[in-house]
Design an enzyme around this catalytic site. Structure first.
Site, PDB file in Angstrom:
ATOM      1  NE  ARG A  23     -92.179 -65.411 -42.293  1.00 22.08           N
ATOM      2  CZ  ARG A  23     -93.112 -66.314 -41.983  1.00 22.08           C
ATOM      3  NH1 ARG A  23     -93.652 -67.058 -42.927  1.00 22.08           N
ATOM      4  NH2 ARG A  23     -93.506 -66.478 -40.747  1.00 22.08           N
ATOM      5  CB  CYS A  39     -95.396 -72.538 -35.525  1.00 22.16           C
ATOM      6  SG  CYS A  39     -94.632 -73.719 -36.658  1.00 22.16           S
ATOM      7  CD  GLN A  45     -95.492 -69.485 -34.100  1.00 23.72           C
ATOM      8  OE1 GLN A  45     -95.763 -69.022 -35.193  1.00 23.72           O
ATOM      9  NE2 GLN A  45     -96.436 -69.935 -33.264  1.00 23.72           N
ATOM     10  CG  HIS A  62     -90.847 -68.080 -36.401  1.00 22.44           C
ATOM     11  ND1 HIS A  62     -91.132 -66.741 -36.571  1.00 22.44           N
ATOM     12  CD2 HIS A  62     -91.939 -68.756 -36.873  1.00 22.44           C
ATOM     13  CE1 HIS A  62     -92.330 -66.619 -37.119  1.00 22.44           C
ATOM     14  NE2 HIS A  62     -92.837 -67.823 -37.312  1.00 22.44           N
ATOM     15  CG  ASP A 121     -92.349 -76.350 -37.768  1.00 22.47           C
ATOM     16  OD1 ASP A 121     -93.327 -76.119 -38.517  1.00 22.47           O
ATOM     17  OD2 ASP A 121     -91.262 -75.725 -37.864  1.00 22.47           O
ATOM     18  NE  ARG A 153     -96.557 -65.537 -34.463  1.00 20.36           N
ATOM     19  CZ  ARG A 153     -96.079 -65.589 -35.719  1.00 20.36           C
ATOM     20  NH1 ARG A 153     -96.526 -66.491 -36.560  1.00 20.36           N
ATOM     21  NH2 ARG A 153     -95.125 -64.755 -36.115  1.00 20.36           N
TER      22      ARG A 153
END
Ligand code: CP
Ligand code: NVA
Length: 331
Positions: free
Chosen positions: A108, A272, A138, A135, A231, A312
Site C-alpha cells: 500500500r 470503502c 476493495q 484499489h 468516498d 475485505r
C-alpha cells in the site's frame, strides 16, 4: 468454476478477465460461508506474507493479517520507517529480497509505479492494497456485497459520486467495465477521470456490454441506481486540498434527497471507509462541511458499509489463496 491464478499478482483488475473476477467472487463467498460454519482450510499453511505499508490502514492491514492467520500463514508488517524501500535500496532490489523469503507481498502506498515494479521483480505474487491510481482488493469486497444484496449482478445500475478521478473511482470503473455494469461517475467537470483510464474502460465495455457514463448532473447520474457509492473528497496525501474539494463537491454529498432521485426503493449505500459522516473526528471538527455522506444515510437502513468492511477479509483471503496455492493446484 476453475480458479487457477497461481503465481499471478493483483496490481489492477484491468489485468483480470471477467471470468477470473467472477471466480474470485465465488471463491470469496465460499470461503466466507466456510468460516461462518467454523471450517478453516489452512490453504496457506507454512506460507509467509509481507505487508508493506507507506500509508495508514485499518481495514486492509487487518484483512490481510486475519486472512493470513485463518489460512495458516505468517504475516509480517513492514511500515514505511521499517524498511529501506526507495530510500536506500531500490524498489527492484527490495522486491528481489522479499521474494526470496516471502510467498506473497502486499503493497500500500503512493505511486502506482512502485507496485508495478515490485510485481515485476519479486518472483512471487504482489497484491495492490491501494495506490494513488487503484484499489483492486476493495472493489472485490464491494461487488461481493452487491451480490449478497441482490443475488446477482444482472441489471445493475451503479452510481459513484464525488471525486471522479481517485483510486476508488478508477477501480470501480474498471471492474464495472469488465463485468458489463451500467456504471456512472457523478462528479464535477474538473474532477473527471483520467482520459487514458476512461479509454481503456470504454474498450472493456465494448466487449462486456457495460455502459460507462461520466456526468456532473446528479439527477441524471443516480437515476435508477441500485447502488450509490462515495468516498472521501480528499484522499490520503491530499489533505491540503480539503477546502477546495469541499467547495467543489458539496453538491455531490450523498443524502436522502439523492436516494429519492434514484426512483427506487431498494437502492443501497456503499463506501470503502473511512468515512466522514458526523463531526466526531479531528478533521471533521476542523472542517465542518467535510462530510461526503449524511449521518442519516450512513447510519440508515440502506447502508451496507460494515458488510463491505467485513468482506475485505473474505475477498483478500480468496486473492491470497488463489494466487499462492489455488484449489485446482492443490487437487
Ligand atoms: N477501505 C480501506 O482500504 O480502508 P483502510 O484504509 O482502513 O485500509
Ligand atoms: N480514496 C481513498 C480511499 C481510502 C480507502 C484514499 O486513497 O485515501
Amino acid at each position: 468454476m476453475s480458479l487457477n491464478l497461481m503465481g499471478r499478482s493483483l496490481v489492477t483488475l484491468a489485468d483480470y478477465s471477467s471470468t477470473e473476477i467472477l471466480a474470485l467472487l465465488k471463491f470469496s463467498a465460499d470461503l466466507k460461508a466456510q468460516k461462518k460454519a467454523g471450517h478453516y482450510n489452512k490453504h496457506l499453511a507454512n506460507k509467509n506474507i509481507a505487508l508493506i505499508f507507506e500509508k495508514p490502514s485499518t481495514r486492509t492491514r487487518c484483512a490481510f493479517v486475519v486472512a493470513a492467520y485463518d489460512e495458516g500463514a505468517h504475516p509480517e508488517y513492514l511500515g514505511k520507517n521499517d524498511i529501506q524501500i526507495g530510500k536506500k535500496e531500490t524498489i527492484a532490489d527490495t522486491a528481489r529480497v522479499l521474494g526470496r523469503m516471502f510467498d506473497g507481498i502486499q503493497f500500500r502506498g503512493f505511486a502506482h509505479r512502485t507496485v508495478e515494479e515490485l510485481a515485476a521483480h519479486a518472483g512471487v505474487p504482489v497484491w495492490n492494497g491501494l495506490t494513488d491510481r487503484y484499489h483492486p482488493t476493495q472493489v472485490l469486497a464491494d461487488y461481493l456485497t452487491v451480490q449478497e444484496e441482490f443475488g446477482d449482478l444482472n441489471n445493475l445500475v451503479f452510481a459513484y459520486t464525488g471525486d471522479g478521478r481517485n483510486n476508488m473511482a478508477n477501480s470501480l470503473m474498471v471492474i464495472a467495465a469488465k463485468l458489463g455494469i451500467d456504471f456512472r461517475i457523478v462528479t464535477p467537470k474538473s474532477l473527471q477521470p483520467d482520459p487514458e483510464i476512461l479509454k481503456m474502460c470504454s474498450e472493456f465495455a465494448s466487449q462486456s456490454g457495460a455502459k460507462i457514463t461520466v456526468t456532473d448532473d446528479v439527477a441524471k447520474g443516480v437515476k435508477d441506481a441500485r447502488v450509490i457509492y462515495t468516498d472521501v473528497w480528499a484522499s490520503m496525501g491530499e489533505e491540503d486540498m480539503i477546502s477546495d474539494r469541499i467547495a467543489l463537491l458539496k453538491p455531490y454529498r450523498v443524502d436522502a434527497e439523492m436516494f429519492a432521485k434514484t426512483g427506487r426503493a431498494d437502492s443501497i449505500f456503499l463506501h470503502c471507509l473511512p468515512a466522514f459522516h458526523n463531526h466526531e473526528t479531528e478533521l471533521a471538527k476542523k472542517f465542518p462541511d467535510i462530510c461526503e455522506v449524511t449521518d442519516e444515510v450512513f447510519s440508515g437502513t440502506r447502508s451496507r458499509v460494515f458488510d463491505q468492511a467485513e468482506n475485505r477479509m473474505h475477498t483478500i483471503k480468496a486473492v491470497m489463496v488463489a494466487t499462492i496455492n489455488p484449489p485446482d493446484h492443490q487437487a
